[in-house]
Design a protein around this motif. Structure first.
Motif, PDB file in Angstrom:
ATOM      1  N   UNK A 174      39.822  56.412  48.238  1.00  0.00           N
ATOM      2  CA  UNK A 174      40.393  55.131  48.647  1.00  0.00           C
ATOM      3  C   UNK A 174      39.903  54.029  47.710  1.00  0.00           C
ATOM      4  N   UNK A 175      40.853  53.319  47.132  1.00  0.00           N
ATOM      5  CA  UNK A 175      40.539  52.283  46.149  1.00  0.00           C
ATOM      6  C   UNK A 175      40.868  50.917  46.718  1.00  0.00           C
ATOM      7  N   UNK A 232      40.084  40.573  48.735  1.00  0.00           N
ATOM      8  CA  UNK A 232      39.603  41.953  48.691  1.00  0.00           C
ATOM      9  C   UNK A 232      40.344  42.722  49.777  1.00  0.00           C
ATOM     10  N   UNK A 233      41.116  43.731  49.372  1.00  0.00           N
ATOM     11  CA  UNK A 233      41.963  44.445  50.331  1.00  0.00           C
ATOM     12  C   UNK A 233      41.171  45.173  51.401  1.00  0.00           C
ATOM     13  N   UNK A 234      39.869  45.372  51.168  1.00  0.00           N
ATOM     14  CA  UNK A 234      39.044  46.063  52.170  1.00  0.00           C
ATOM     15  C   UNK A 234      38.452  45.099  53.186  1.00  0.00           C
ATOM     16  N   UNK A 235      38.685  43.797  53.010  1.00  0.00           N
ATOM     17  CA  UNK A 235      38.133  42.790  53.916  1.00  0.00           C
ATOM     18  C   UNK A 235      39.208  42.259  54.856  1.00  0.00           C
ATOM     19  N   UNK A 238      37.853  48.677  42.994  1.00  0.00           N
ATOM     20  CA  UNK A 238      36.550  49.197  43.431  1.00  0.00           C
ATOM     21  C   UNK A 238      36.803  50.528  44.124  1.00  0.00           C
ATOM     22  N   UNK A 239      36.367  51.603  43.463  1.00  0.00           N
ATOM     23  CA  UNK A 239      36.554  52.964  43.963  1.00  0.00           C
ATOM     24  C   UNK A 239      35.304  53.754  43.605  1.00  0.00           C
ATOM     25  N   UNK A 240      34.333  53.703  44.505  1.00  0.00           N
ATOM     26  CA  UNK A 240      33.021  54.287  44.191  1.00  0.00           C
ATOM     27  C   UNK A 240      33.158  55.719  43.654  1.00  0.00           C
ATOM     28  N   UNK A 241      32.480  55.995  42.535  1.00  0.00           N
ATOM     29  CA  UNK A 241      31.500  55.131  41.849  1.00  0.00           C
ATOM     30  C   UNK A 241      32.124  54.276  40.748  1.00  0.00           C
ATOM     31  N   UNK A 242      33.479  54.200  40.705  1.00  0.00           N
ATOM     32  CA  UNK A 242      34.138  53.506  39.601  1.00  0.00           C
ATOM     33  C   UNK A 242      34.548  52.098  40.021  1.00  0.00           C
TER      34      UNK A 242
END
Length: 360
Positions: free
Chosen positions: A63-64, A85-88, A126-130
């Motif tokens: 998930x990015x 931030x799409x995750x917020x 932001x796509x851990x670890x990238x």
């Protein structure tokens, strides 16, 4: 020892990936350079991204999150430059990524735009670890209180009794609330509006009308008005142009028109109707069956000599086209004394005929 060798192998793979990406853009984005947006409306940012294959730490199955930052592409953990931030759940700019991030589509819509949204914005994933930001590509969002005026273009040459098409286009930064285009024309039309995609994936609305021009449209205005719905009201902008016509009814005249004697004075005058008025007139004399340019200007004065007899015509030229007048004869009286008495001859007594159009 085997375990140590495996660790060294993994470290080697990791280092090779880092070195392969070193000095390159870890993230490559595509978006328009500038978007003009209406205050109170929304804005859609067409966006796509790609990650170089050498940067193998990126995994598209993870998930990015899509992140928009302002002013600078160098994030460095500075949360104060993050606007979305799409995750917020809560963001400085209220919006939504409408594109499918799994397909590397980062198209984003911001709602209820205010003047504070005016900024240069960069996209980050932001796509851990990238984690990466494209430092070389940004979109400049400019928020305006009033819309930009629509653009009118003409397809074809404006000539009387010939159909001509007018195209009007207006930007549609918020496609769900795109503008409606209306025309004010010298004739009645009900044109259709079409939403189209531009080369940079932004949207615009297009409307086209076609009608046959007439001298009755002389100095008439044609206007395209764009009406943008914003909240419970509308914001409008318009573009007008005056209809321009090529030279028409071009004619040449002589004064005096009767045969004249050598040494007398003759005035030639050229007239033409056009919008705007013609300012470029050229005179030609038919000599040896071919036209020869003899003067410029709306009037041409000749102190008559024997060689001035013949046919004349004028050319009216504007920025659109050329029209020639009919040919008119300049006749010179010649008196010859002979043994048999006095003989009267007239030069250039041919009937009036239209001049052939000459190549530019």
């Amino acid at each position: 020892m085997a375990c140590s060798t495996d660790n060294m192998f993994l470290i080697g793979l990791f280092m090779s990936g880092v070195l392969a990406c070193f000095g390159q853009r870890h993230l490559i984005t595509t978006m328009p350079e500038k978007l003009d947006v209406l205050s109170g409306s929304c804005v859609q940012i067409p966006c796509a991204f790609d990650v170089p294959q050498d940067c193998s730490t990126f995994n598209s199955t993870i998930i990015t999150s899509g992140v928009w930052i302002k002013e600078s592409p160098y994030f460095g953990g500075r949360l104060n430059i993050v606007i979305f931030n799409s995750s917020k759940t809560y963001n400085t700019y209220q919006g939504k990524i409408t594109g499918n991030m799994s397909w590397k589509d980062c198209t984003t819509v911001f709602f209820n735009v205010t003047s504070s949204y005016t900024n240069i914005c960069f996209f980050r994933i932001e796509s851990r670890p990238f984690n990466a930001t494209d430092p070389e590509k940004s979109v400049h969002i400019v928020v305006r209180d009033l819309p930009l005026r629509p653009n009118i273009t003409v397809s074809g040459e404006m000539k009387e009794e010939r159909p001509v098409s007018f195209n009007c286009s207006a930007t549609a930064p918020c496609p769900k609330h795109s503008p409606k285009l209306t025309w004010t024309l010298p004739t009645l039309f009900t044109p259709e509006n079409q939403l189209q995609e531009n080369s940079d994936q932004t949207k615009s609305v297009l409307s086209m009308v076609t009608f046959t021009a007439s001298h009755l449209h002389h100095e008439k205005n044609i206007t395209c008005t764009a009406v943008y719905p914003v909240g419970t009201s509308n914001k409008t902008a318009e573009h007008s142009m005056t209809l321009l016509f090529s030279p028409k009814n071009t004619s040449a005249s002589l004064s005096p028109a009767d045969p004249v004697s050598v040494g007398s004075c003759v005035n030639l005058t050229c007239s033409s109707t056009a919008n705007p008025p013609v300012t470029n007139f050229t005179w030609f004399q038919i000599s040896g069956g071919k036209p020869t340019q003899v003067a410029s200007g709306q009037t041409y004065t000749i102190n008559v000599t024997v060689g001035d007899g013949g046919m004349y015509y004028c050319e009216a030229r504007d920025d659109h086209s050329i029209e020639n007048s009919m040919k008119v004869p300049l006749a010179i009286e010649a008196w010859v004394n002979s043994l048999f008495g006095t003989v009267h001859t007239n030069q250039a007594t041919a009937e009036e005929e239209p001049a052939e159009d000459q190549p530019e």
